[in-house]
Design a protein around this motif. Sequence first.
Motif, PDB file in Angstrom:
ATOM      1  N   LEU A 198       0.824  -1.210   0.000  1.00 12.57           N
ATOM      2  CA  LEU A 198       0.000   0.000   0.000  1.00 12.57           C
ATOM      3  C   LEU A 198       0.860   1.263   0.000  1.00 12.57           C
ATOM      4  N   LEU A 199       1.907   1.278   0.811  1.00 20.92           N
ATOM      5  CA  LEU A 199       2.758   2.467   0.832  1.00 20.92           C
ATOM      6  C   LEU A 199       3.526   2.602  -0.474  1.00 20.92           C
ATOM      7  N   ASP A 200       3.808   1.483  -1.133  1.00 21.37           N
ATOM      8  CA  ASP A 200       4.475   1.550  -2.436  1.00 21.37           C
ATOM      9  C   ASP A 200       3.560   2.192  -3.485  1.00 21.37           C
ATOM     10  N   VAL A 201       2.294   1.807  -3.491  1.00 21.27           N
ATOM     11  CA  VAL A 201       1.350   2.412  -4.430  1.00 21.27           C
ATOM     12  C   VAL A 201       1.189   3.902  -4.120  1.00 21.27           C
ATOM     13  N   TYR A 202       1.096   4.234  -2.845  1.00 25.87           N
ATOM     14  CA  TYR A 202       0.986   5.647  -2.463  1.00 25.87           C
ATOM     15  C   TYR A 202       2.208   6.433  -2.945  1.00 25.87           C
ATOM     16  N   THR A 203       3.394   5.840  -2.832  1.00 21.37           N
ATOM     17  CA  THR A 203       4.615   6.501  -3.281  1.00 21.37           C
ATOM     18  C   THR A 203       4.607   6.712  -4.789  1.00 21.37           C
ATOM     19  N   HIS A 249       5.925  -9.679  -3.934  1.00 23.53           N
ATOM     20  CA  HIS A 249       4.761 -10.557  -4.090  1.00 23.53           C
ATOM     21  C   HIS A 249       3.476  -9.758  -3.875  1.00 23.53           C
ATOM     22  N   SER A 250       3.421  -9.056  -2.749  1.00 20.95           N
ATOM     23  CA  SER A 250       2.217  -8.291  -2.431  1.00 20.95           C
ATOM     24  C   SER A 250       2.005  -7.146  -3.410  1.00 20.95           C
ATOM     25  N   LEU A 251       3.095  -6.481  -3.806  1.00 22.39           N
ATOM     26  CA  LEU A 251       2.958  -5.331  -4.698  1.00 22.39           C
ATOM     27  C   LEU A 251       2.441  -5.767  -6.065  1.00 22.39           C
ATOM     28  N   ASN A 276       6.491   7.890   3.614  1.00 28.12           N
ATOM     29  CA  ASN A 276       5.129   7.573   3.200  1.00 28.12           C
ATOM     30  C   ASN A 276       4.561   6.388   3.968  1.00 28.12           C
ATOM     31  N   GLY A 277       5.442   5.505   4.422  1.00 27.48           N
ATOM     32  CA  GLY A 277       4.978   4.364   5.206  1.00 27.48           C
ATOM     33  C   GLY A 277       4.244   4.778   6.463  1.00 27.48           C
ATOM     34  N   MET A 278       4.687   5.864   7.079  1.00 32.91           N
ATOM     35  CA  MET A 278       4.007   6.347   8.280  1.00 32.91           C
ATOM     36  C   MET A 278       2.604   6.822   7.954  1.00 32.91           C
ATOM     37  N   TYR A 279       2.445   7.545   6.835  1.00 32.15           N
ATOM     38  CA  TYR A 279       1.117   8.053   6.478  1.00 32.15           C
ATOM     39  C   TYR A 279       0.146   6.907   6.183  1.00 32.15           C
ATOM     40  N   VAL A 280       0.618   5.917   5.456  1.00 31.07           N
ATOM     41  CA  VAL A 280      -0.253   4.791   5.110  1.00 31.07           C
ATOM     42  C   VAL A 280      -0.618   3.990   6.357  1.00 31.07           C
TER      43      VAL A 280
END
Length: 345
Positions: A167-172, A200-202, A324-328
């Motif tokens: 999720l944080l990767d998509v947000y980034t 895998h998850s991404l 961004n990981g903190m925001y997600v």
Amino acid sequence: MDPTMLKRQRTFDPTAAWFPESLTEDPSTWVDQSLVSVEQMSPGGVRLVMDYAERCRRLIEDGPGHCGLLQGKIMAAVFYEASTRTACSFHAAMLRLGGSVIPLPSSSSSVSKGESLADTIRCLECYCDVLVLRHPDKGSCDTAARAASIPVLNAGDGTGEHPTQALLDVYTMRAELGGDAPQDCTVTLAGDLKHGRTVHSLAVLLARAQFGNLSLRYIAPPSLEMPDGVKAQVAAAGVDQTEVSTLAEGIRGADVLYVTRIQKERFDNESDYHDVKGSYVLTPAIMKDAKEKMAVMHPLPRVDEIHTDVDDDPRAAYFRQMRNGMYVRMALLLLTCGKIPPLSP
């Protein structure tokens, strides 16, 4: 004690599969629910997390930097594997929202005395409202969530999944590329694709979230290719995927280059690790062939797969990715606890 704690019940069938796409754009579907797999989220659910995360970013960067929405709530952080970014960002997320944290590394728990994971979870649920778990065994977070009467958030289970990272990767990607990214994007995943739970998850999340005109490229040393099961899920979603052999091929025309380290801890034989270590190293020379507007991402930690000289390139997004990981994770804690983040100041 919060009286609601005394009323919690295990309301699901412990033998049932998690409902795919049950976490939707309706915030009520997230309340008191565990997040074990990216398959639980609908396309609308993914976009809801993005919206909440953006509100949390504005709260931190443009607002007071904190709020009291989760005041009185307690999060247990149970980490059976080493973690810097995931552990610290979850801690910071909870504190920024006004809550408290009980950290529990495995070295301090009764697991050293032989206690089972399920018993540890049932102990901790007596003291907290939400639990974050990282564990070296694939499927362990599923086991924990079935044992728990409180929400369990998967912070990585062996070579299985890492949904909050995806999720944080998509947000980034959205933050770096703008517009509707990763829609209309080519995303290249490079490195240890066999053991990397982040990729895998991404890959599965990108495919299932229905980002139009998306394509995936894979670069991996022999024996470390993307698992067939992951590729089958991507194919089932109708997303184009190709395999290339060099970083030069993978970077050409790509909008995102997502690099991962070779995971030494997953090898049974250290000599096998050294055979593939350093197979791909991103350098400024290779970056000359990249798009002017491209995001270089990495879940970190890195070893030698991205040269430190790349850090000064404005396309190097991996340190912004960490923040961004903190925001997600703030967004996920708010959703799980049934709270709505404030609108931008």
